[in-house]
Design a protein around this motif. Sequence first.
Motif, PDB file in Angstrom:
ATOM      1  N   GLY A 109      78.955  -4.902  37.361  1.00  0.00           N
ATOM      2  CA  GLY A 109      78.772  -5.807  36.270  1.00  0.00           C
ATOM      3  C   GLY A 109      77.355  -5.835  35.688  1.00  0.00           C
ATOM      4  N   LEU A 110      77.103  -6.931  34.789  1.00  0.00           N
ATOM      5  CA  LEU A 110      75.685  -7.080  34.386  1.00  0.00           C
ATOM      6  C   LEU A 110      75.124  -8.295  35.180  1.00  0.00           C
ATOM      7  N   GLU A 111      74.014  -8.239  35.722  1.00  0.00           N
ATOM      8  CA  GLU A 111      73.363  -9.389  36.267  1.00  0.00           C
ATOM      9  C   GLU A 111      71.807  -9.118  35.910  1.00  0.00           C
ATOM     10  N   GLN A 112      71.308 -10.502  36.098  1.00  0.00           N
ATOM     11  CA  GLN A 112      69.605 -10.496  35.674  1.00  0.00           C
ATOM     12  C   GLN A 112      68.849  -9.977  36.782  1.00  0.00           C
ATOM     13  N   PRO A 113      67.556  -9.607  36.482  1.00  0.00           N
ATOM     14  CA  PRO A 113      66.718  -9.430  37.672  1.00  0.00           C
ATOM     15  C   PRO A 113      66.372 -10.332  38.512  1.00  0.00           C
ATOM     16  N   GLY A 114      66.575 -10.154  39.985  1.00  0.00           N
ATOM     17  CA  GLY A 114      66.413 -11.170  40.812  1.00  0.00           C
ATOM     18  C   GLY A 114      67.760 -11.700  41.353  1.00  0.00           C
TER      19      GLY A 114
ATOM     20  N   SER B 196      72.094 -11.313  42.208  1.00  0.00           N
ATOM     21  CA  SER B 196      72.976 -10.728  43.430  1.00  0.00           C
ATOM     22  C   SER B 196      74.337 -10.163  42.878  1.00  0.00           C
ATOM     23  N   LEU B 197      74.831  -9.163  43.519  1.00  0.00           N
ATOM     24  CA  LEU B 197      75.969  -8.975  43.242  1.00  0.00           C
ATOM     25  C   LEU B 197      76.785  -8.269  44.488  1.00  0.00           C
ATOM     26  N   ARG B 198      78.057  -8.231  44.606  1.00  0.00           N
ATOM     27  CA  ARG B 198      78.711  -7.637  45.750  1.00  0.00           C
ATOM     28  C   ARG B 198      79.797  -6.697  45.271  1.00  0.00           C
ATOM     29  N   LEU B 199      79.725  -5.389  45.886  1.00  0.00           N
ATOM     30  CA  LEU B 199      80.445  -4.477  45.713  1.00  0.00           C
ATOM     31  C   LEU B 199      81.477  -4.227  46.813  1.00  0.00           C
ATOM     32  N   SER B 200      82.736  -3.806  46.569  1.00  0.00           N
ATOM     33  CA  SER B 200      83.720  -3.727  47.631  1.00  0.00           C
ATOM     34  C   SER B 200      84.444  -2.442  47.072  1.00  0.00           C
ATOM     35  N   CYS B 201      84.940  -1.841  48.395  1.00  0.00           N
ATOM     36  CA  CYS B 201      85.699  -0.629  48.078  1.00  0.00           C
ATOM     37  C   CYS B 201      86.700  -0.540  49.292  1.00  0.00           C
ATOM     38  N   VAL B 202      87.957  -0.296  48.853  1.00  0.00           N
ATOM     39  CA  VAL B 202      89.089  -0.316  49.683  1.00  0.00           C
ATOM     40  C   VAL B 202      89.620   1.139  49.764  1.00  0.00           C
TER      41      VAL B 202
ATOM     42  N   GLY C  95      65.900  -4.131  53.088  1.00  0.00           N
ATOM     43  CA  GLY C  95      65.640  -5.419  52.826  1.00  0.00           C
ATOM     44  C   GLY C  95      66.208  -6.272  51.506  1.00  0.00           C
ATOM     45  N   ARG C  96      66.752  -5.567  50.675  1.00  0.00           N
ATOM     46  CA  ARG C  96      67.580  -6.167  49.475  1.00  0.00           C
ATOM     47  C   ARG C  96      68.940  -6.029  49.631  1.00  0.00           C
ATOM     48  N   PHE C  97      69.356  -4.866  50.062  1.00  0.00           N
ATOM     49  CA  PHE C  97      70.927  -4.510  49.989  1.00  0.00           C
ATOM     50  C   PHE C  97      71.252  -4.464  51.538  1.00  0.00           C
TER      51      PHE C  97
ATOM     52  N   MET D  85      74.098  -6.911  47.134  1.00  0.00           N
ATOM     53  CA  MET D  85      72.910  -6.592  46.464  1.00  0.00           C
ATOM     54  C   MET D  85      72.255  -7.817  46.144  1.00  0.00           C
ATOM     55  N   ASN D  86      71.087  -8.098  46.802  1.00  0.00           N
ATOM     56  CA  ASN D  86      70.132  -9.257  46.278  1.00  0.00           C
ATOM     57  C   ASN D  86      68.899  -8.699  45.856  1.00  0.00           C
ATOM     58  N   SER D  87      68.050  -9.808  45.182  1.00  0.00           N
ATOM     59  CA  SER D  87      66.896  -9.561  44.337  1.00  0.00           C
ATOM     60  C   SER D  87      67.110  -8.103  43.578  1.00  0.00           C
ATOM     61  N   LEU D  88      67.846  -8.008  42.573  1.00  0.00           N
ATOM     62  CA  LEU D  88      68.394  -6.761  41.969  1.00  0.00           C
ATOM     63  C   LEU D  88      67.018  -6.874  40.870  1.00  0.00           C
ATOM     64  N   LYS D  89      66.774  -5.399  40.606  1.00  0.00           N
ATOM     65  CA  LYS D  89      65.657  -5.041  40.092  1.00  0.00           C
ATOM     66  C   LYS D  89      66.448  -4.037  38.796  1.00  0.00           C
TER      67      LYS D  89
END
Length: 121
Positions: free
Chosen positions: A10-15, A17-23, A65-67, A82-86
Amino acid sequence: QVQLAESGGGLEQPGGSLRLSCVASGSIFRINSMGWYRQAPGKQRDLVAVMTTGSSTNYADSVKGRFTISRDNAKNTVYLQMNSLKPEDTAVYYCYAQIVLSRNRSPNNYWGQGTQVTVSS
């Protein structure tokens, strides 16, 4: 038939977080490694993170250090926190799995359909 189904982009602002999943689903004997690659427009598909069955991990230098990658082997699922996204993390993220379909067979590589991650203010 094996399928990998991703979710969580999805769409996230810099800084942020998002979490991806895969089954992974289908007739699976064993999953060796699972992980994530990404492809930005006009660029090649590159490794983001991968985890083996024994829980050893490998990360791209750009995300260390971020993911964080993790797996739930009982659910044939891999996650990417995914944290501290750029903005440079913007790409289509593809799930990857090396899967053995039955005993004494060689593993095959499988890919998900991809999920878009956009980092923008």
